[in-house]
Structure formats: C-alpha cells, structure tokens
Design an enzyme around this catalytic site. Structure first.
Site, PDB file in Angstrom:
ATOM      1  N   ALA A 132       6.477  -3.653  -2.672  1.00 47.28           N
ATOM      2  CA  ALA A 132       5.087  -4.072  -2.463  1.00 47.28           C
ATOM      3  C   ALA A 132       4.331  -2.900  -1.857  1.00 47.28           C
ATOM      4  O   ALA A 132       4.842  -2.220  -0.963  1.00 47.28           O
ATOM      5  CB  ALA A 132       5.014  -5.285  -1.533  1.00 47.28           C
ATOM      6  N   ALA A 134       0.363  -1.919  -0.471  1.00 46.21           N
ATOM      7  CA  ALA A 134      -0.991  -2.396  -0.157  1.00 46.21           C
ATOM      8  C   ALA A 134      -1.853  -1.216   0.267  1.00 46.21           C
ATOM      9  O   ALA A 134      -1.513  -0.058   0.046  1.00 46.21           O
ATOM     10  CB  ALA A 134      -0.919  -3.470   0.926  1.00 46.21           C
ATOM     11  N   SER A 135      -2.988  -1.511   0.906  1.00 47.54           N
ATOM     12  CA  SER A 135      -3.976  -0.471   1.189  1.00 47.54           C
ATOM     13  C   SER A 135      -3.511   0.544   2.224  1.00 47.54           C
ATOM     14  O   SER A 135      -3.819   1.727   2.118  1.00 47.54           O
ATOM     15  CB  SER A 135      -5.268  -1.129   1.675  1.00 47.54           C
ATOM     16  OG  SER A 135      -5.021  -1.945   2.806  1.00 47.54           O
ATOM     17  N   ALA A 137      -0.061   0.606   3.656  1.00 50.08           N
ATOM     18  CA  ALA A 137       1.372   0.868   3.734  1.00 50.08           C
ATOM     19  C   ALA A 137       2.080   0.226   2.550  1.00 50.08           C
ATOM     20  O   ALA A 137       1.471  -0.493   1.749  1.00 50.08           O
ATOM     21  CB  ALA A 137       1.930   0.305   5.045  1.00 50.08           C
ATOM     22  N   GLN A 138       3.379   0.500   2.459  1.00 60.93           N
ATOM     23  CA  GLN A 138       4.209  -0.148   1.448  1.00 60.93           C
ATOM     24  C   GLN A 138       5.514  -0.595   2.090  1.00 60.93           C
ATOM     25  O   GLN A 138       5.899  -0.104   3.157  1.00 60.93           O
ATOM     26  CB  GLN A 138       4.472   0.780   0.273  1.00 60.93           C
ATOM     27  CG  GLN A 138       5.223   2.048   0.577  1.00 60.93           C
ATOM     28  CD  GLN A 138       5.214   3.005  -0.619  1.00 60.93           C
ATOM     29  OE1 GLN A 138       4.240   3.111  -1.362  1.00 60.93           O
ATOM     30  NE2 GLN A 138       6.326   3.719  -0.804  1.00 60.93           N
ATOM     31  N   LYS A 153       8.464  -1.125   6.543  1.00 66.26           N
ATOM     32  CA  LYS A 153       7.064  -0.825   6.232  1.00 66.26           C
ATOM     33  C   LYS A 153       6.759   0.609   6.644  1.00 66.26           C
ATOM     34  O   LYS A 153       7.036   1.019   7.780  1.00 66.26           O
ATOM     35  CB  LYS A 153       6.152  -1.804   6.980  1.00 66.26           C
ATOM     36  CG  LYS A 153       4.670  -1.605   6.735  1.00 66.26           C
ATOM     37  CD  LYS A 153       3.863  -2.688   7.451  1.00 66.26           C
ATOM     38  CE  LYS A 153       2.370  -2.523   7.241  1.00 66.26           C
ATOM     39  NZ  LYS A 153       1.600  -3.599   7.905  1.00 66.26           N
ATOM     40  N   ASP A 288      -4.856 -11.889   9.228  1.00 70.54           N
ATOM     41  CA  ASP A 288      -4.844 -11.338   7.863  1.00 70.54           C
ATOM     42  C   ASP A 288      -3.943 -12.196   6.976  1.00 70.54           C
ATOM     43  O   ASP A 288      -3.014 -11.700   6.333  1.00 70.54           O
ATOM     44  CB  ASP A 288      -4.347  -9.888   7.899  1.00 70.54           C
ATOM     45  CG  ASP A 288      -4.790  -9.089   6.677  1.00 70.54           C
ATOM     46  OD1 ASP A 288      -5.681  -9.555   5.959  1.00 70.54           O
ATOM     47  OD2 ASP A 288      -4.235  -8.002   6.442  1.00 70.54           O
TER      48      ASP A 288
END
Length: 502
Positions: A132, A134-135, A137-138, A153, A288
């Site tokens: 996965a 995202a904006s 981190a991954q 992460k 979030d």
C-alpha cells in the site's frame, strides 16, 4: 520559500487542474451560477490532452497526485462522499487512499536501517515489497526475527520538503482569501490552514504516530467498537514505524465488504460508535478514518491504522458536542440552539429562538430516515446558508473534528447505504449525557472548581496584603463550598427519603 515561490506554486497547481479539466469540470455546469459557468467554459479552452480523456474523477485523481501530499489528502476526503459527488466520482478518487505509485523497496529498506540506527536485518527476518502506498508513506509486510508478522511504514523520500512548500502556498492562499470579503473571512482560512499545517508537520515524525497509536490503543480497549494494532517499539524511528499486522481486509479493497459472514450494518454502527466514544468519553480520536486506514473482519470487527493525525477535544468542547447531538436525538432544537450560543458559535446579537427554527428546518427532514433517502449535499448546502445567515465563523480548533465527522459519516454510508447515523449514535451519546450531566457528576465538577479556587488562594498566601482579586476568590470559594456541602446533604436526604418510601 518566500511569497514569490508560494505564488508560483499556487499558479502551477491551478494550471495543472485547468489542463486536466479538473478545476470546474463540465459535469458541474448544472450546479454553477451563470457567471461561474461562463468562466468554466473559458478555462476548458486550455485543457490539455489529459483533460479530454477519462472521467472527471479519474482526471482529478491524476492531477491531485501530481500536486503532492496536501492535495492528495483533499482527494481522500472527497472520495468518502459518494452521496455528494456520486459513486463513480468517489470510486475514481479512491486510489488516492493507498494505491499510489510506491518508491523502490531498496530505498525503503535503506531508510529503515538509517532511521533505526542499526541494520534492518537485525530486526526483520523478511522484508517484502510495498502493498500500500499513500501520500506520505508506504507500508511493507515483514517478519520479525521471532516470527511475528508486522507492517513497516516508511516515509516517502523528500516528503517533508514538499509538505513545507505546500503549506507556504496554502498560507498565501488563505491571506488572499481573507481579502475577498466577509464571507471568506467567516471561514477563518488562516486558522484552518494553521490547523492542517500543524497536523501534517506532526504526521511526518513517525515516533509521534507510534505514541498516538499506543495512546488510542489503550482508549479503544475500553470499548468493543474498534481496535489498534500493537506498536513494535524496537522498529520505531523518525521515518519508520512498525506495527503488528492488522486483522482483516482494508476497506479500500473492493472485496472487503463481500467477506463471508460480514455484518455490514453492524460494521457501520461500530464505526460511528467508535469515533463518538473516542471523542466524547476520552477527548482524543483518530482523525483520518478513511477506508484505506480501516480494516474489517467478520462479523463486525474493525481495526484502524495510520495514527499520524490525532484530534483532541477539551472538556468544554466535548460537552458542547454531546449536548448538540443529544438535542438532535431528542429533537430539542431550542436546546441545540442554546448550546451553540453558550459555546460562542453563534454571535450573541442573534435570537436563539430564530436559530432553533433554522436548525429545525435541517433536522426534521432527516430524522428517522436512513442514509439512502437523505441528500447530504442538499443538507450541507442548507447548513452553509444557515451559518452565513447567523454570522457563524469556522472554528479552527474544531477543524479536525468536523473533517473526521464528515469522513466517518461518508464511510458508514458506503458500508451500509441504509445506515441510520442517529440510531447508531444514540447509546454512546446517551451514556455520556447520563454520566456527565447527572447530579453526582455536577457535584463533582462543583467540588473540583471550589478546590481549584482554594489552590489559587494558596498560591497567593505569601502576598503581604490580599488584593481585591484574592478577596473575590475567597468569597467565591466560600460560596462554592457552601453550595457543594448543601447539595451533598440534600442528595443524601433524597436517597434516605426514597429508601423510606420504598
């Protein structure tokens, strides 16, 4: 980066949106005033090849991804509101939650070693490619040396620099917005940007996220609604966070809601109650809660990840929130109105009765109806008109709460289109009202206030002569203590009388 660079960044962002026909897409024409519709048609003359391919949501997703982390966050919020923007539009934006292009695993592995200050191989027996992205981190699946499966992460390279540049551009835009008139100033753009900026700055230190996950894990353990994964503290650094593997499937996976034995209404209810219990009972909440950060397992188990943004509410804000929700649940609109005035949300020169009438117009059409029969877009439009009519300003300290409420309600609707948010909220709000507004709680708060005044007097005890403030504090303390003792005696008498009556 000065105002010149921030201006150029804003101009570049607008150009990216115009070229993608994502600023005022054609699908919005029926909802735009004539002058804005004319402007939109003019801007479409400058759309590039990407502005003529794909659906509006697809074009906007590509544009927001190109613009960076702050814009991607906006896209994640929009993707939770299929009821406002349409299911197809929301689905097209959903990839921004956790399906962005990952950076190479070799870079991530090196970052883990650098951030932890020791070779990553000393902690992890296996380290796999990102599942996965995202904006900011991954996430990488990995195995600890003791055999436990974890998620690691890792922040994106250079993401802090991009966030700082975006924040400067947003601050410039906020200053411009405040000059556009009273309507724009009412939205407190600079205060809202300051809140967003602070949360993003905190989100880029994963040690703070680990602390947030640990704190909220303890909070969640007190209720059955949601869980947090265990923090693996040996795998925590400024740019690296290691958590126990989350149970279930991410809600962003289209198959997550098709799991055998899954109770979709139950999951939606658990989500609403989890958020309200965190905010009301503990004053700290996961801010979030979009689908990419929620994992679900049958029958209705929820686990939240990504604790980079934590919202907090003081005792007064918690009371206002609970009483407003309770007023809506009881359809007591005058009570809702008075709480707004007590909190200072509505200027005092307005009439509480007139404001109660206005919010009745919003509350009555939706009370008792499930999500599928209610147009949230129409309700939000009506609420915005009411806030303008009564000179209400955006409260920067409540930005995270309001944003999370919008997100959570949108996710719940997506899980269960027939969801009744009021029925889900009732037990948690009722529990808070019963506990905090009952006579014993009121007496406890009164005693605490009296004690605080007495402690203040003790700090002034060394003063050679008591001033008027100290004299007034002494009188106030005496009155509070006398009232508290009298109320306690009356309470005991009431209990004895009730027992005798039985």
């Amino acid at each position: 980066m000065g105002d010149g660079a921030a201006f150029f960044r804003l101009l570049s962002a607008l150009w990216v949106l115009v070229r993608a026909d994502a600023l005022l897409p054609e699908g919005l024409d029926p909802y735009l005033p004539p002058t804005v519709r004319l402007l939109a048609r003019f801007l479409r003359l400058f759309a590039g090849p990407q502005g003529r391919r794909g659906r509006p949501g697809e074009r906007l997703a590509v544009a927001l991804e190109a613009l960076g982390p702050v814009s991607i966050k906006l896209g994640q919020l929009l993707s939770t509101r299929a009821d406002i923007f349409g299911q197809t539009f929301a689905d097209d934006l959903s990839r921004l939650k956790d399906q962005l292009e990952p950076f190479p695993m070799e870079l991530a592995y090196a970052e883990v070693s650098a951030s932890l200050g020791r070779p990553a191989g000393g902690l992890f027996a296996e380290f796999h490619p990102a599942i996965a992205a995202a904006s900011l981190a991954q996430a990488h699946p990995a195995l600890l040396r003791d055999g436990r499966k974890v998620a690691v992460k890792v922040l994106r390279p250079g993401v802090e620099h991009r966030i700082r540049a975006d924040i400067r551009a947003l601050r410039l835009a906020a200053r411009w917005a405040e000059r556009m008139g009273a309507s724009a100033r009412r939205l407190e753009p600079r205060g809202a940007v300051a809140t967003v900026a602070r949360s993003l700055e905190l989100e880029t230190d994963l040690r703070l996220e680990a602390a947030g996950a640990s704190e909220l894990g303890e909070v969640m353990a007190r209720d059955p609604y949601m869980r947090a994964p265990e923090v693996i503290w040996d795998g925590v650094g400024k740019r690296v966070l290691t958590l126990a593997w989350a149970e279930g499937m991410a809600l962003s996976d289209p198959l997550a809601l098709e799991q055998a034995g899954l109770d979709r209404p139950g999951v939606a209810t658990q989500l609403i109650r989890a958020f309200l219990a965190q905010a009301l009972d503990h004053g700290v909440f996961h801010a979030d809660l979009h689908e990419g950060n929620l994992f679900v397992a049958a029958p209705d188990r929820l686990m939240a990840v990504d604790y980079g943004i934590i919202g907090r509410l003081g005792p007064a804000e918690r009371r206002y929130l609970a009483e407003i929700l309770w007023g809506f649940l009881e359809r007591d609109y005058l009570r809702v109105s008075r709480v707004h005035f007590d909190a200072g949300y509505v200027p005092a020169h307005h009439s509480p009765e007139a404001f109660a009438q206005a919010i009745r117009a919003v509350g009555e059409p939706i009370f008792g109806h499930n999500a599928k029969t209610v147009s949230m877009g129409r309700i939000l439009g009506q609420l915005f008109e009411i806030t303008a009519l009564f000179d209400m300003r955006l409260r920067p300290e409540l930005v995270l709460l309001q944003k999370t409420m919008v997100t959570v309600e949108g996710v719940a609707r997506r899980i269960d289109p027939h969801h009744d948010i009021w029925a889900a909220a009732d037990p948690v709000v009722r529990r808070w009202i019963t506990r905090e507004l009952a006579p014993p709680a009121r007496l406890r708060r009164l005693a605490e206030e009296a004690l605080a005044v007495i402690e203040g007097l003790a700090r002034h005890a060394r003063a050679p002569e008591p001033g008027p403030v100290v004299v007034e504090q002494t009188a106030t303390a005496a009155r509070l203590l006398w009232f508290a003792v009298g109320a306690a005696v009356a309470g005991v008498a009431f209990v004895i009388a009730a027992m005798a009556h039985r």
